[in-house]
Design a protein around this motif. Structure first.
Motif: not given
Length: 396
Positions: A195-203, A238-240, A243-247
């Motif tokens: 449940q990672t909050r930011s795709g930056d962690k992957y990058a 939760t609403a915050d 969306p997966i494409n943006i993530f």
């Protein structure tokens, strides 16, 4: 784990889990509590992630929901599979998954686990230390390894790098150790957490792995051709949650910097199945305590809501009965343990014994961790839309 479910046909076209009649019809037919698995949602989630991560081979991680219907639906979609135990090997084998569409990713294995996976035909394994690499000497002609790298992540539901993975600066030494033993290392893997909050962690992790891939080549070792970016893709409890494409946008940008020779794979689990299961429980009894009505359900913390104790997931709960007038209430499970409380602050209409409570987003780490504590039977799994545009089935 049962891999031979009992199957009874029902009709999916009459079911909609936001509709009062759906829950009532199912409970009238099968009793309560129920966990309703919608394979159409499984397909939708898989396709959404596939679109967000084009050119990434998605290996469904069985851990959050190891169910034959999920495996069958995903296999038909062209998915691959991420296995971690012998039981998961048995499950995919029973459904007819070709072994070359699987990898075994548990970083710590018994030698017997390696043998079991190889007998099935799975030959790609994950390691993260010298002790684990040494276990493969006897199988060096039959296996390929991925070295798991640790990228700690505090901004996450579960930081899996706390338990597994080598430090990035140690990866080349591990690969060299395997090479000296005659064991083929084909690539790297990582998991930035659940449940990672930011795709930056992957990058960031992808960029660091790209450096390691280059260092391996500079050291004169065989080139690495695979990168496993793990799972952890978030679902909208939760609403915050993005969306997966943006993530996935920063992930796509980072992957575009990798050499064309590197195959990228991922291990989604929660994202695929969390929205696909709805829980239906009924009110067993009720009591007035400190200005609130306590409703005691036939499912609880020791059953399908077990994730509330360790997973920190946010299930979305409401009553089938609707009213403009709501009152403060508590939802408790059926067992004789005081810890068995689902929600201490929920607004509900006045309910009667036998009324139904519906909770969504319960596909990940719910039914697989449920128990029979206090001899309360765990919820039966009802499968709908098991075959696209066809009948549904119910499985126990």
């Amino acid at each position: 784990m049962s891999i031979n479910p009992i199957v009874t046909p029902i009709h999916a076209q009459s079911l909609s889990f936001n509709h009062v009649d759906s829950a009532e019809v199912l409970v009238a037919q099968y009793g309560a509590p129920l966990m309703v698995l919608d394979c159409d949602v499984v397909r939708q989630q898989y396709r959404a992630l596939q679109q967000a991560l084009p050119n990434v081979d998605l290996h469904y991680a069985l851990k959050p929901l190891p169910h034959p219907a999920v495996v069958s639906a995903l296999l038909a979609e062209g998915a691959y599979f991420d296995l971690a135990t012998n039981g998961e090997v048995d499950l995919v084998n029973s459904v007819g998954v070709p072994s070359d569409r699987t990898i075994q990713t548990h970083p710590i294995k018994r030698v017997s686990d390696i043998q079991y996976a190889l007998e099935y035909g799975c030959c790609v394994f994950v390691v993260d230390n010298i002790n684990e690499i040494d276990k493969f000497v006897a199988f060096k002609d039959d296996v390929e390894l991925l070295v798991r790298v640790s990228f700690p992540n505090a901004d996450v539901l579960a930081d899996l790098s706390k338990k597994f993975g080598c430090k990035p600066e140690h990866a080349v030494a591990l690969i060299n150790h395997a090479h000296n033993l005659g064991i083929r290392v084909k690539g790297l893997s990582f998991h930035v957490g659940s449940q990672t909050r930011s795709g930056d962690k992957y990058a960031t992790a992808i960029s660091r792995c790209a450096d390691i891939i280059e260092q391996v080549t500079e050291a004169g070792l065989p080139a690495l051709n695979t990168l496993d970016i793990g799972g952890g893709f978030p679902v909208q409890y939760t609403a915050d949650v993005l969306p997966i494409n943006i993530f996935c946008a920063p992930i796509r940008d980072a992957l575009a910097q990798l050499p064309d020779t590197v195959r990228v794979i991922a291990e989604p689990g929660r994202f695929i199945v969390a929205p696909a299961v709805t829980n239906i429980a009924s009110v067993m009894g009720q009591a007035e305590r400190n200005g609130k009505t306590w409703y005691y359900l036939d499912d609880g913390i020791y059953g399908s809501f077990s994730g509330l104790m360790f997973d920190e997931a946010k299930y979305q709960t409401t009553s089938v009965k609707q009213s403009d007038e709501l009152f403060p209430a508590v939802l408790a499970g059926p067992t004789c343990d005081s810890i068995d409380v689902i929600s201490e602050n929920i607004m509900l209409p006045k309910l009667n014994n036998g009324d139904l409570i519906v909770s969504t987003m319960m596909g990940a780490y719910c039914s697989c961790t449920a128990t029979d504590f206090n001899f309360f039977k765990r919820a039966e799994m009802v499968v709908v839309n098991e075959h696209a545009f066809s009948e549904s089935a119910v499985s126990a």
